[in-house]
Write a protein that holds these residues in place. Structure first.
Motif, PDB file in Angstrom:
ATOM      1  N   UNK A 133       4.042  13.536   2.956  1.00 45.57           N
ATOM      2  CA  UNK A 133       4.860  12.341   3.186  1.00 45.57           C
ATOM      3  C   UNK A 133       4.294  11.167   2.390  1.00 45.57           C
ATOM      4  N   UNK A 134       5.191  10.296   1.941  1.00 39.03           N
ATOM      5  CA  UNK A 134       4.779   9.078   1.243  1.00 39.03           C
ATOM      6  C   UNK A 134       4.975   7.893   2.193  1.00 39.03           C
ATOM      7  N   UNK A 135       3.844   7.334   2.628  1.00 42.06           N
ATOM      8  CA  UNK A 135       3.861   6.198   3.548  1.00 42.06           C
ATOM      9  C   UNK A 135       3.664   4.917   2.746  1.00 42.06           C
ATOM     10  N   UNK A 178       0.853  -1.185   0.000  1.00 42.22           N
ATOM     11  CA  UNK A 178       0.000   0.000   0.000  1.00 42.22           C
ATOM     12  C   UNK A 178       0.892   1.239   0.000  1.00 42.22           C
ATOM     13  N   UNK A 179       0.513   2.222  -0.786  1.00 39.51           N
ATOM     14  CA  UNK A 179       1.219   3.492  -0.821  1.00 39.51           C
ATOM     15  C   UNK A 179       0.229   4.627  -0.590  1.00 39.51           C
ATOM     16  N   UNK A 180       0.550   5.505   0.348  1.00 46.01           N
ATOM     17  CA  UNK A 180      -0.333   6.616   0.683  1.00 46.01           C
ATOM     18  C   UNK A 180       0.446   7.929   0.655  1.00 46.01           C
ATOM     19  N   UNK A 181      -0.194   8.975   0.179  1.00 45.04           N
ATOM     20  CA  UNK A 181       0.312  10.331   0.333  1.00 45.04           C
ATOM     21  C   UNK A 181      -0.437  10.953   1.504  1.00 45.04           C
ATOM     22  N   UNK A 189      -1.932  14.760   9.013  1.00 42.60           N
ATOM     23  CA  UNK A 189      -0.664  15.371   9.397  1.00 42.60           C
ATOM     24  C   UNK A 189      -0.617  15.566  10.908  1.00 42.60           C
ATOM     25  N   UNK A 190       0.532  15.273  11.502  1.00 46.60           N
ATOM     26  CA  UNK A 190       0.696  15.426  12.938  1.00 46.60           C
ATOM     27  C   UNK A 190       0.487  14.145  13.716  1.00 46.60           C
TER      28      UNK A 190
END
Length: 297
Positions: free
Chosen positions: A59-61, A6-9, A15-16
């Motif tokens: 961020x790219x998780x 899985x890739x998430x932006x 955020x935080x």
């Protein structure tokens, strides 16, 4: 070994939050979170980070999963290409399928193939994709309408938790015998196994569990009433047992005292779902089948 990625932006919405906090928010089970941490199978911006890393917008998780991270990694339903399935909604994680009355949800033996999940397995193979069907909840063979099916093993426990936490609302319509007098009601009688027939369920039966069914009268025609029904729990035969218990069995449900009809007149009409991984809330509806009457005579 099969793998899933899985890739998430990360958006301002998340955020935080730390990686751990976000995974908990997304209902990823503790066992699977532990596997991600031990195997170092998550990264942010292509860098391995601790679980307390604070995510920032943009961020790219990336999350990586192995088959042994899941209790059931393969669904193993034999594919059947003989019938097509009517998919009402689909994204990367799940499908909502319109099941016809008379079709079983899933096989009861490894060689059985005449079920919705077998036909959906065949559909995925024809598409030449790696998706597999995983059962999340079920509706009875005699019931028609919408049902959720997961497409990968990660989403199954997430959807299970969402069902338990009322993040998914299932609405049915049912024709019942008799003139229902009130406009609305809630049935809270516990449901267990019928003492005289273990195929059936009964109010206050053996090993009874809490069950809550809400209903609204839509209209009454010729001593039959059309109800809109919502579930707060998901016991076997819950709607059928509860409506019969108040003297209004479903038309066609002869197992619970309903009058004879060519089919049982219970239909899963809509599903409101908070899609996993913050993909929004969707109200999913399908058309009434042609064998479900608008006006009952």
């Amino acid at each position: 070994m099969k793998k899933w990625q899985y890739n998430f932006i990360i958006t301002s919405q998340n955020s935080g939050q730390s990686v751990k906090e976000l995974l908990i928010k997304w209902y990823v089970p503790q066992r699977i979170r532990g596997a991600l941490r031990i195997k170092k199978h998550f990264s942010v911006n292509n860098t391995i980070v601790p679980t307390n890393y604070e995510l920032r917008t943009g961020d790219q998780l990336q999350l990586n999963f192995d088959a042994d991270d899941f209790r059931t990694s393969e669904s193993n339903y034999l594919p059947n290409h003989q019938k097509s399935v009517n998919i009402i909604f689909e994204n990367e994680d799940l499908v909502v399928v319109d099941k016809p009355a008379g079709m079983k949800m899933h096989p009861h033996s490894p060689t059985e193939t005449d079920t919705l999940l077998n036909y959906l397995a065949g559909e995925f193979i024809q598409r030449e994709v790696s998706d597999q069907p995983y059962m999340v909840h079920r509706i009875d063979r005699a019931t028609s309408g919408l049902v959720i099916v997961a497409k990968n093993p990660l989403v199954v426990p997430i959807l299970d938790r969402m069902l338990a936490d009322k993040q998914i609302t299932r609405t049915y319509v049912a024709w019942v015998s008799g003139v229902v007098q009130a406009n609305h009601g809630t049935i809270t009688a516990p449901i267990g196994i019928d003492a005289s027939d273990d195929r059936k369920r009964a109010v206050d039966g053996k090993e009874a569990q809490a069950a809550v069914t809400h209903w609204w009268r839509m209209h009454t025609v010729f001593y039959s009433s059309l109800l809109r029904v919502q579930l707060s729990t998901g016991r076997m035969h819950q709607i059928r047992v509860h409506l019969a218990s108040i003297g209004h069995p479903i038309v066609g449900d002869e197992l619970y005292g309903g009058v004879h009809n060519d089919r049982m007149l219970l239909h899963s009409a809509s599903i409101k779902i908070t899609l996993p991984f913050d993909k929004g809330v969707r109200m999913i509806t399908g058309p009434l089948p042609i064998d479900f009457p608008r006006q009952l005579r």
